[in-house]
Design an enzyme around this catalytic site. Structure first.
Site, PDB file in Angstrom:
ATOM      1  N   ASN A  75     -24.415   5.003  31.486  1.00  0.00           N
ATOM      2  CA  ASN A  75     -25.715   4.811  32.289  1.00  0.00           C
ATOM      3  C   ASN A  75     -26.452   3.338  31.784  1.00  0.00           C
ATOM      4  OD1 ASN A  75     -28.650   5.368  31.652  1.00  0.00           O
ATOM      5  ND2 ASN A  75     -27.554   6.606  30.260  1.00  0.00           N
ATOM      6  N   PHE A 135     -35.305   6.985  19.716  1.00  0.00           N
ATOM      7  CA  PHE A 135     -34.731   5.780  18.908  1.00  0.00           C
ATOM      8  C   PHE A 135     -33.261   5.519  19.276  1.00  0.00           C
ATOM      9  CE2 PHE A 135     -38.189   6.942  15.228  1.00  0.00           C
ATOM     10  CZ  PHE A 135     -38.906   6.201  15.889  1.00  0.00           C
ATOM     11  N   CYS A 137     -32.099   4.863  22.916  1.00  0.00           N
ATOM     12  CA  CYS A 137     -31.414   4.026  24.017  1.00  0.00           C
ATOM     13  C   CYS A 137     -30.774   3.017  23.840  1.00  0.00           C
ATOM     14  CB  CYS A 137     -32.683   3.826  24.824  1.00  0.00           C
ATOM     15  SG  CYS A 137     -32.419   3.274  26.468  1.00  0.00           S
ATOM     16  N   ASN A 202     -27.829  10.680  20.921  1.00  0.00           N
ATOM     17  CA  ASN A 202     -28.180   9.734  22.144  1.00  0.00           C
ATOM     18  C   ASN A 202     -26.881   9.180  22.536  1.00  0.00           C
ATOM     19  OD1 ASN A 202     -29.293   8.014  24.055  1.00  0.00           O
ATOM     20  ND2 ASN A 202     -31.154   8.209  23.059  1.00  0.00           N
ATOM     21  N   THR A 203     -26.799   8.226  23.597  1.00  0.00           N
ATOM     22  CA  THR A 203     -25.675   7.759  24.144  1.00  0.00           C
ATOM     23  C   THR A 203     -24.966   6.783  23.263  1.00  0.00           C
ATOM     24  OG1 THR A 203     -26.915   6.277  25.625  1.00  0.00           O
ATOM     25  CG2 THR A 203     -26.273   8.204  26.476  1.00  0.00           C
ATOM     26  N   CYS A 345       8.317  29.592  27.428  1.00  0.00           N
ATOM     27  CA  CYS A 345       8.598  28.424  27.601  1.00  0.00           C
ATOM     28  C   CYS A 345       9.036  27.994  29.125  1.00  0.00           C
ATOM     29  CB  CYS A 345       9.731  27.958  26.403  1.00  0.00           C
ATOM     30  SG  CYS A 345      10.335  26.178  26.551  1.00  0.00           S
ATOM     31  N   CYS A 348       9.701  22.144  29.740  1.00  0.00           N
ATOM     32  CA  CYS A 348       9.151  20.710  29.961  1.00  0.00           C
ATOM     33  C   CYS A 348       9.700  19.668  29.001  1.00  0.00           C
ATOM     34  CB  CYS A 348       7.881  20.658  30.293  1.00  0.00           C
ATOM     35  SG  CYS A 348       6.668  21.063  28.761  1.00  0.00           S
ATOM     36  N   CYS A 355       7.628  15.450  19.198  1.00  0.00           N
ATOM     37  CA  CYS A 355       7.639  15.492  17.853  1.00  0.00           C
ATOM     38  C   CYS A 355       8.931  14.501  17.404  1.00  0.00           C
ATOM     39  CB  CYS A 355       8.287  17.084  17.472  1.00  0.00           C
ATOM     40  SG  CYS A 355       8.547  17.484  15.810  1.00  0.00           S
ATOM     41  N   CYS A 381       1.624  20.141  12.068  1.00  0.00           N
ATOM     42  CA  CYS A 381       0.710  19.041  12.578  1.00  0.00           C
ATOM     43  C   CYS A 381       0.054  19.505  13.546  1.00  0.00           C
ATOM     44  CB  CYS A 381       1.510  17.719  12.764  1.00  0.00           C
ATOM     45  SG  CYS A 381       2.344  17.452  14.062  1.00  0.00           S
TER      46      CYS A 381
END
Lengths: 424, 442
Positions: A75, A135, A137, A202-203, A345, A348, A355, A381
């Site tokens: 925003n 503090f 923005c 904050n953002t 499984c 896919c 890997c 991993c």
């Protein structure tokens, strides 16, 4: 039924879900609807000095990911664009009608003591429960030396916090910007200035995208774009890390934290509290789904706490933070190996190619689309488990310990290991 | 309306339904996805490695790739991916039994019994390109070679298109007045709604270098020997030109016809001009039986029964097609082999079964459609040197080469599954083989 009451810096609320200072808390109409929906408290959208700021159109940019809308929201709206007196009158009315809810007022005035001295008594007269210093923005106001421009300079954070503590009896929450290298610096400065709590994050400074037809960064205002503040589910990992850093810091220990940044459901809230927050603030989820989403958050958190035997928020607050350590404290001798459940499984092959192409070539492809982990090659991993679209098909199996816990500090390969550590 | 029909000769009638109902009944059976539906569906694809759907597609379309391109908003690229493997990607998106091909193999079928709707996505991408009148491929420079293709069905046109793309000149010899083969004459109208077969033909011919000569029947107007003498290579995409005959009555009865002819008439005539009985029995268990029964129902027949001599599990029509027929109000009777047709005043009045199976031995009918199989007819090849035939089909090797040098064949006249998509693959494979042979690139 779990007790969800929460206290942050002396401010009480019936549940830990507050609406963050943002567009949803800009005026009485919205805030009443929010409190009626069950929010535990609100941080009223940031007040400033008159004359009010002027906002632009449009104000939001969003990131969709694989069809999920608002995975991230940006925003460029500024602080309230309504007169101070209007806001103060509304705050007073709402607090009077909802005495059990937390009413915190966000403030941002120029970095001179006189400005703060002038506004604090006006805010105090509303009967609100506390103030939050904006503090953080990251756009618009920071160019006017407010918001993140203050939050990025620890000395200013401490100075303004102190002014506030000296000029009001209200609890002071200091809201921190994530647009800084080390979050501990402004956090410690807030503590030094006397803050009753910190809130974060904050953002995050961001540009959500580029319109490739108009060649305009997004969000766009009349063919031009500017950076804004990023929030929503995408920023949650950033928030958890900064929150965790503060909660485990010996200097900060004991200072309450109001956590925010991508809290979208009860689970996020539980994670923030487990990482050390006393309560959470929410914005994007409410903007995405409306205020009633809080009922799902309250219900989910309550059921989870009941299931885990947590009678109150304090019973699990910070439990995960104890296990949040520096990399150098991790046990190098611990090992897991991926295990593929062939009965789950679906073939896919995503684990295999992930890997094979990008990791350690530790999955074998057998005839008939059967994939099998090569134990000797697997470094544990986790990547295969993450890419697998089937829940629990790939699990990481802890292996029998090959020795006592060994950290990098003690590792023979570490040229800087201490003699003492070598001996132990 | 059945009660208004009294005389036996009037039991079969046109215009049982009003024009609006007919139009609705023969409109697109599976409407296309909207842009947003396509995006949502495309996002369901996992982009599998070594995707089983690709393996299940006879033309080997890179399905994860074309779906990823839809998800990415790259519809043109998506269509090119499809069409580079299968120039009939538009028709196949509509007529392929995806439930036994790509969508059966989709890992989401294993995971949640709900595959990514690959067929609909393929249609979304190919429609995008075709609606814009775009042809994605350009011809290679002219090679000076000239290939004869016999039969303008999916096999022949697939072969012709690929050869033309590679720079060869192609002349297609087609017996019928229209090109398209089964897409034009055989597929149920609601599967290729509107004039899709001809639209797709126009799209395919846009590559250039292909001439179609109509009303040129092999064995009548041209011979294999003459084609071999005047062309560098010949591809035979002859299809099935004959239907298996089932003789169930000593003399011909009105109201009895083969289902292929019924469907063909239906495809080439305004639906209001197609006659159908009130009580229709279709004999057979394949997709032709289903298509004939469904269309009889859609023309306004009040009772339609499919009678099959064996069990539902033996039917060559897919489970999806069978279910669809049942949902459409068609009765499927199994284990009832026909024994004889009963007549009344020269018209069929009932069919008698050897064993009633799950119903009565005598099923009243004023129309009986026979869908007991189609056959390759080798007669047109009999003159002169003919390619080897085995088990009723032209023998070909893996490259589509017959026993004769530079004579190739594919589609329903060769062994293999009788699917549009398989015919397209045969044509493509043969074209690549012909190209290799003509250019010495093997």
């Amino acid at each position: 039924m779990a007790d969800l009451r929460c206290t942050i810096g002396g401010i009480r609320s019936p549940n830990p879900f507050w609406l963050a200072s943002a567009p949803p808390t800009d005026k009485e109409y919205n805030v009443r609807r929010a409190l009626e929906a069950g929010w535990g408290g609100v941080v009223w959208k940031t007040l400033g000095e008159d004359p009010p700021v002027v906002n632009v159109s449009s104000r939001y940019g969003a990131v969709s990911y694989n069809g999920q809308r608002m995975a991230g929201l940006n925003n460029i709206e500024l602080i309230t664009d309504r007169p101070l007196a209007t806001n103060l009158a509304e705050i007073k009315r709402v607090k009077r009608d909802f005495p059990d809810r937390a009413m915190v007022v966000s403030l941002m005035v120029p970095c001179v003591e006189a400005s703060w001295k002038a506004i604090l008594p006006l805010v105090e007269q509303t009967g609100c429960d506390g103030i939050e210093l904006n503090f953080g923005c990251p756009h618009g106001m920071s160019e006017r030396n407010m918001g993140a421009a203050v939050g990025q300079v620890p000395d200013y954070v401490e100075m303004v916090t102190r002014w506030c503590k000296q000029n009001t009896r209200m609890p002071v929450i200091v809201k921190l910007t994530p647009n800084i290298t080390n979050i501990l610096m402004p956090a410690r400065a807030a503590l030094a200035g006397g803050a009753d709590a910190v809130s974060l994050i904050n953002t995050v400074q961001s540009v959500t995208g580029v319109d490739l037809d108009a060649m305009t960064p997004l969000p766009a205002v009349d063919g031009q774009g500017t950076h804004g503040g990023y929030c929503g589910p995408a920023v949650k990992p950033i928030a958890l890390r900064m929150l965790g850093d503060i909660a485990r810091d010996p200097v900060m220990r004991g200072l309450p934290i109001s956590g925010m940044g991508g809290v979208s459901g009860w689970r996020d809230a539980a994670e923030f509290i487990a990482m050390g927050a006393s309560g959470v603030q929410v914005c994007t989820a409410a903007m995405h789904h409306g205020f009633r989403i809080v009922t799902e958050m309250i219900d989910g958190l309550s059921h989870w706490m009941d299931g885990k035997g947590h009678a109150s928020l304090e019973s699990f607050r910070g439990l995960a933070n104890r296990n949040y350590v520096q990399w150098g404290e991790l046990n190098i001798n611990f090992k897991t190996i991926a295990k593929i459940d062939p009965s789950l499984c679906i073939g896919c092959g995503k684990c295999y190619i992930a890997c094979e192409d990008t990791s350690h070539q530790s999955i074998a492809k057998l005839p008939g689309r059967v994939y099998e982990v090569i134990d000797a090659e697997c470094v544990g991993c986790n990547l295969c488990a993450h890419v697998c679209p089937v829940d629990d098909c790939i699990t990481m199996v802890p292996q029998a310990a090959t020795g006592p816990k060994l950290t990098w500090g003690e590792h023979p390969n570490n040229p800087h290991r201490s003699a003492a550590e070598t001996v132990s | 309306m059945g009660e208004t029909i009294q005389a036996p000769g009037l039991r079969i009638a046109c215009g049982r339904l009003d024009a609006g109902t007919l139009a609705a009944n023969f409109a697109d059976a599976h409407p296309p996805l909207s842009d947003s539906q396509a995006r949502i569906e495309a996002d369901r694809c996992y982009y599998c490695y070594d995707a089983p759907c690709i393996e299940a597609c006879p033309t080997g379309i890179d399905i994860p790739s074309f779906i990823a391109k839809i998800a990415d908003g790259n519809l043109r690229g998506s269509a090119e991916t499809i069409l580079s493997a299968n120039i009939f990607g538009g028709a196949c998106a509509r007529v392929c039994p995806t439930e036994i091909l790509c969508e059966q193999a989709c890992v989401r079928t294993a995971q949640e019994s709900k595959p990514v709707t690959i067929g609909l996505l393929q249609r979304h991408a190919t429609d995008f390109l075709m609606h814009r009148g775009l042809h994605p491929f350009a011809r290679a420079p002219e090679t000076g070679r000239h290939v004869a293709v016999v039969g303008a069905g999916p096999a022949g046109l697939s072969c012709a298109h690929r050869l033309a793309m590679l720079g060869h000149r192609v002349t297609v010899y087609e017996a019928r007045p229209k090109a398209g083969g089964l897409n034009e004459y055989g597929v149920a109208a609601y599967k290729l709604a509107g004039d899709f077969a001809q639209d797709e033909l126009d799209f395919i011919l846009r590559i250039g270098g292909i001439t179609i000569l109509h009303d040129r029947r092999l064995g009548r107007d041209v011979t294999l020997a003459s084609l071999r003498a005047t062309h560098d290579a010949v591809f035979l995409g002859l299809g099935h030109q004959a239907v298996r005959v089932l003789s169930l009555s000593p003399e011909p009865l009105a109201g009895v016809m083969d289902a292929v002819g019924f469907i063909e008439g239906l495809r080439q005539t305004a639906k209001s001009g197609v006659a159908v009985g009130a009580r229709v029995v279709v004999v057979g268990g394949g997709n032709t039986a289903i298509d004939a029964a469904m269309q009889a129902k859609r023309l306004g027949a009040s009772e339609v029964t499919i009678a099959y001599r064996r069990g539902a599990e033996h039917m060559s029509a897919t489970g999806f097609e069978q279910d669809w027929a049942r949902r459409s109000g068609i009765r499927i009777r199994t284990w009832c082999a026909p024994k004889a047709l009963l007549g009344e005043g020269g018209s069929v009045s009932a069919i008698l079964f050897e064993d009633g199976g799950d119903g009565p031995l005598v099923e009243p009918a004023d129309m009986v459609l026979l869908a007991v199989g189609q056959l390759f007819d080798a007669t047109p090849l009999q003159e002169g040197l003919a390619p080897a035939i085995a088990q009723g089909r032209i023998v070909v090797d893996a490259h589509g080469l017959t026993s004769l040098p530079m004579v190739y064949a594919g589609g329903d006249c060769t062994p293999g599954t009788d699917l549009t998509v398989s015919a397209v693959q045969d044509g493509k494979v043969a074209a690549l083989s012909i190209h290799a042979a003509l250019t010495g690139s093997v």
